[in-house]
Scaffold this motif. Structure first.
Motif, PDB file in Angstrom:
ATOM      1  N   ILE A  19     -14.336  -1.079  15.257  1.00 28.52           N
ATOM      2  CA  ILE A  19     -14.059  -1.900  14.083  1.00 28.52           C
ATOM      3  C   ILE A  19     -12.557  -2.145  14.022  1.00 28.52           C
ATOM      4  O   ILE A  19     -11.763  -1.218  14.132  1.00 28.52           O
ATOM      5  CB  ILE A  19     -14.549  -1.200  12.803  1.00 28.52           C
ATOM      6  CG1 ILE A  19     -16.025  -0.972  12.939  1.00 28.52           C
ATOM      7  CG2 ILE A  19     -14.150  -1.970  11.578  1.00 28.52           C
ATOM      8  CD1 ILE A  19     -16.834  -0.960  11.723  1.00 28.52           C
ATOM      9  N   HIS A  20     -12.193  -3.401  13.825  1.00 32.25           N
ATOM     10  CA  HIS A  20     -10.782  -3.767  13.744  1.00 32.25           C
ATOM     11  C   HIS A  20     -10.174  -3.199  12.469  1.00 32.25           C
ATOM     12  O   HIS A  20     -10.825  -3.129  11.428  1.00 32.25           O
ATOM     13  CB  HIS A  20     -10.646  -5.289  13.763  1.00 32.25           C
ATOM     14  CG  HIS A  20      -9.258  -5.742  14.103  1.00 32.25           C
ATOM     15  ND1 HIS A  20      -8.288  -5.887  13.154  1.00 32.25           N
ATOM     16  CD2 HIS A  20      -8.683  -6.060  15.287  1.00 32.25           C
ATOM     17  CE1 HIS A  20      -7.170  -6.285  13.737  1.00 32.25           C
ATOM     18  NE2 HIS A  20      -7.388  -6.401  15.035  1.00 32.25           N
ATOM     19  N   GLY A  21      -8.919  -2.796  12.530  1.00 35.45           N
ATOM     20  CA  GLY A  21      -8.243  -2.183  11.397  1.00 35.45           C
ATOM     21  C   GLY A  21      -8.087  -3.097  10.200  1.00 35.45           C
ATOM     22  O   GLY A  21      -8.008  -2.645   9.061  1.00 35.45           O
ATOM     23  N   GLY A  24     -10.559  -2.925   7.069  1.00 35.97           N
ATOM     24  CA  GLY A  24     -10.416  -1.913   6.035  1.00 35.97           C
ATOM     25  C   GLY A  24      -9.118  -2.015   5.260  1.00 35.97           C
ATOM     26  O   GLY A  24      -8.912  -1.300   4.293  1.00 35.97           O
ATOM     27  N   ALA A  25      -8.233  -2.910   5.684  1.00 36.46           N
ATOM     28  CA  ALA A  25      -6.935  -3.055   5.023  1.00 36.46           C
ATOM     29  C   ALA A  25      -7.062  -3.931   3.774  1.00 36.46           C
ATOM     30  O   ALA A  25      -7.874  -4.852   3.734  1.00 36.46           O
ATOM     31  CB  ALA A  25      -5.933  -3.674   5.986  1.00 36.46           C
ATOM     32  N   PRO A  26      -6.280  -3.660   2.742  1.00 32.35           N
ATOM     33  CA  PRO A  26      -6.335  -4.497   1.543  1.00 32.35           C
ATOM     34  C   PRO A  26      -5.749  -5.883   1.824  1.00 32.35           C
ATOM     35  O   PRO A  26      -4.894  -6.051   2.704  1.00 32.35           O
ATOM     36  CB  PRO A  26      -5.473  -3.733   0.536  1.00 32.35           C
ATOM     37  CG  PRO A  26      -4.568  -2.907   1.369  1.00 32.35           C
ATOM     38  CD  PRO A  26      -5.328  -2.574   2.613  1.00 32.35           C
ATOM     39  N   LEU A  28      -3.323  -8.563   1.045  1.00 30.29           N
ATOM     40  CA  LEU A  28      -2.035  -8.698   0.366  1.00 30.29           C
ATOM     41  C   LEU A  28      -1.466 -10.085   0.637  1.00 30.29           C
ATOM     42  O   LEU A  28      -1.697 -10.673   1.687  1.00 30.29           O
ATOM     43  CB  LEU A  28      -1.059  -7.634   0.858  1.00 30.29           C
ATOM     44  CG  LEU A  28      -1.493  -6.184   0.669  1.00 30.29           C
ATOM     45  CD1 LEU A  28      -0.447  -5.250   1.265  1.00 30.29           C
ATOM     46  CD2 LEU A  28      -1.713  -5.860  -0.786  1.00 30.29           C
ATOM     47  N   LEU A  29      -0.717 -10.599  -0.295  1.00 29.56           N
ATOM     48  CA  LEU A  29      -0.048 -11.891  -0.165  1.00 29.56           C
ATOM     49  C   LEU A  29       1.434 -11.652  -0.427  1.00 29.56           C
ATOM     50  O   LEU A  29       1.835 -11.429  -1.560  1.00 29.56           O
ATOM     51  CB  LEU A  29      -0.634 -12.883  -1.173  1.00 29.56           C
ATOM     52  CG  LEU A  29      -0.220 -14.331  -1.068  1.00 29.56           C
ATOM     53  CD1 LEU A  29      -0.698 -14.905   0.270  1.00 29.56           C
ATOM     54  CD2 LEU A  29      -0.830 -15.130  -2.188  1.00 29.56           C
ATOM     55  N   GLY A  30       2.208 -11.638   0.640  1.00 35.60           N
ATOM     56  CA  GLY A  30       3.629 -11.353   0.497  1.00 35.60           C
ATOM     57  C   GLY A  30       3.889  -9.911   0.119  1.00 35.60           C
ATOM     58  O   GLY A  30       4.913  -9.604  -0.484  1.00 35.60           O
ATOM     59  N   GLY A  31       2.979  -9.013   0.437  1.00 32.00           N
ATOM     60  CA  GLY A  31       3.142  -7.606   0.130  1.00 32.00           C
ATOM     61  C   GLY A  31       2.538  -7.178  -1.188  1.00 32.00           C
ATOM     62  O   GLY A  31       2.468  -5.998  -1.494  1.00 32.00           O
ATOM     63  N   ALA A  32       2.091  -8.139  -2.004  1.00 34.22           N
ATOM     64  CA  ALA A  32       1.474  -7.838  -3.292  1.00 34.22           C
ATOM     65  C   ALA A  32      -0.017  -8.133  -3.206  1.00 34.22           C
ATOM     66  O   ALA A  32      -0.443  -8.943  -2.385  1.00 34.22           O
ATOM     67  CB  ALA A  32       2.110  -8.697  -4.389  1.00 34.22           C
ATOM     68  N   PRO A  33      -0.833  -7.488  -4.041  1.00 32.83           N
ATOM     69  CA  PRO A  33      -2.258  -7.805  -4.042  1.00 32.83           C
ATOM     70  C   PRO A  33      -2.477  -9.297  -4.298  1.00 32.83           C
ATOM     71  O   PRO A  33      -1.780  -9.910  -5.109  1.00 32.83           O
ATOM     72  CB  PRO A  33      -2.821  -6.968  -5.188  1.00 32.83           C
ATOM     73  CG  PRO A  33      -1.861  -5.848  -5.327  1.00 32.83           C
ATOM     74  CD  PRO A  33      -0.523  -6.405  -4.970  1.00 32.83           C
ATOM     75  N   ASP A  75       0.313   2.295  -3.740  1.00 28.60           N
ATOM     76  CA  ASP A  75      -1.149   2.272  -3.747  1.00 28.60           C
ATOM     77  C   ASP A  75      -1.601   0.812  -3.694  1.00 28.60           C
ATOM     78  O   ASP A  75      -1.438   0.088  -4.674  1.00 28.60           O
ATOM     79  CB  ASP A  75      -1.690   2.925  -5.012  1.00 28.60           C
ATOM     80  CG  ASP A  75      -3.204   2.937  -5.072  1.00 28.60           C
ATOM     81  OD1 ASP A  75      -3.841   2.710  -4.025  1.00 28.60           O
ATOM     82  OD2 ASP A  75      -3.738   3.182  -6.161  1.00 28.60           O
ATOM     83  N   PRO A  76      -2.152   0.355  -2.560  1.00 34.15           N
ATOM     84  CA  PRO A  76      -2.550  -1.051  -2.439  1.00 34.15           C
ATOM     85  C   PRO A  76      -3.635  -1.470  -3.430  1.00 34.15           C
ATOM     86  O   PRO A  76      -3.784  -2.647  -3.708  1.00 34.15           O
ATOM     87  CB  PRO A  76      -3.076  -1.158  -1.008  1.00 34.15           C
ATOM     88  CG  PRO A  76      -2.457  -0.028  -0.284  1.00 34.15           C
ATOM     89  CD  PRO A  76      -2.284   1.064  -1.291  1.00 34.15           C
TER      90      PRO A  76
END
Length: 94
Positions: A19-21, A24-26, A28-33, A75-76
Motif C-alpha cells: 500500500i502506498h504511503g 494513509g497520509a492526511p 493537506l493544502l499548503g501544509g494546512a488541512p 497533529d494533522p
C-alpha cells in the motif's frame, strides 16, 4: 497451513498487498488541512474583495494559514478533533 500461523500475525503467501504511503497520509493544502485552508482562503477573499480591505484580507489569510500549518505539524487531524470537542463540550463537562 497451520491455524497458529494466522493467529500470530505471520504473513500468508499471496495475501500481501503493498500500500502506498499517500493512502494513509492526511490531505493537506499548503501544509494546512484542506477544508480549513479552503475556509480560510474564502474568508480572506471575502474580506479582501468583498469589503475591499486588501491588507486586512492578506493579514487574515497569512495569520490563519500560519496557525493552521503550525497546528497541523503537531497533529494533522487537529481540525476534526477541534470540531468534535466543540460539538461534545456539554456532554464531557466536569
Amino acid at each position: 497451513m497451520s491455524a497458529g500461523a494466522t493467529s500470530t500475525g505471520a504473513h500468508i503467501e499471496g495475501f500481501e498487498v503493498p500500500i502506498h504511503g499517500s493512502l494513509g497520509a492526511p490531505i493537506l493544502l499548503g501544509g494546512a488541512p484542506r477544508g480549513l485552508a479552503i475556509l480560510n482562503g474564502t474568508l480572506a477573499a471575502a474580506i479582501g474583495l468583498g469589503l475591499q480591505q486588501w491588507i486586512a484580507g492578506i493579514i487574515v489569510w497569512a495569520v490563519g494559514h500560519s496557525v493552521a500549518v503550525f497546528a497541523a505539524r503537531r497533529d494533522p487531524a487537529f481540525a476534526a478533533v477541534l470540531v468534535r470537542h466543540l460539538r461534545q463540550r456539554s456532554y464531557l463537562a466536569c
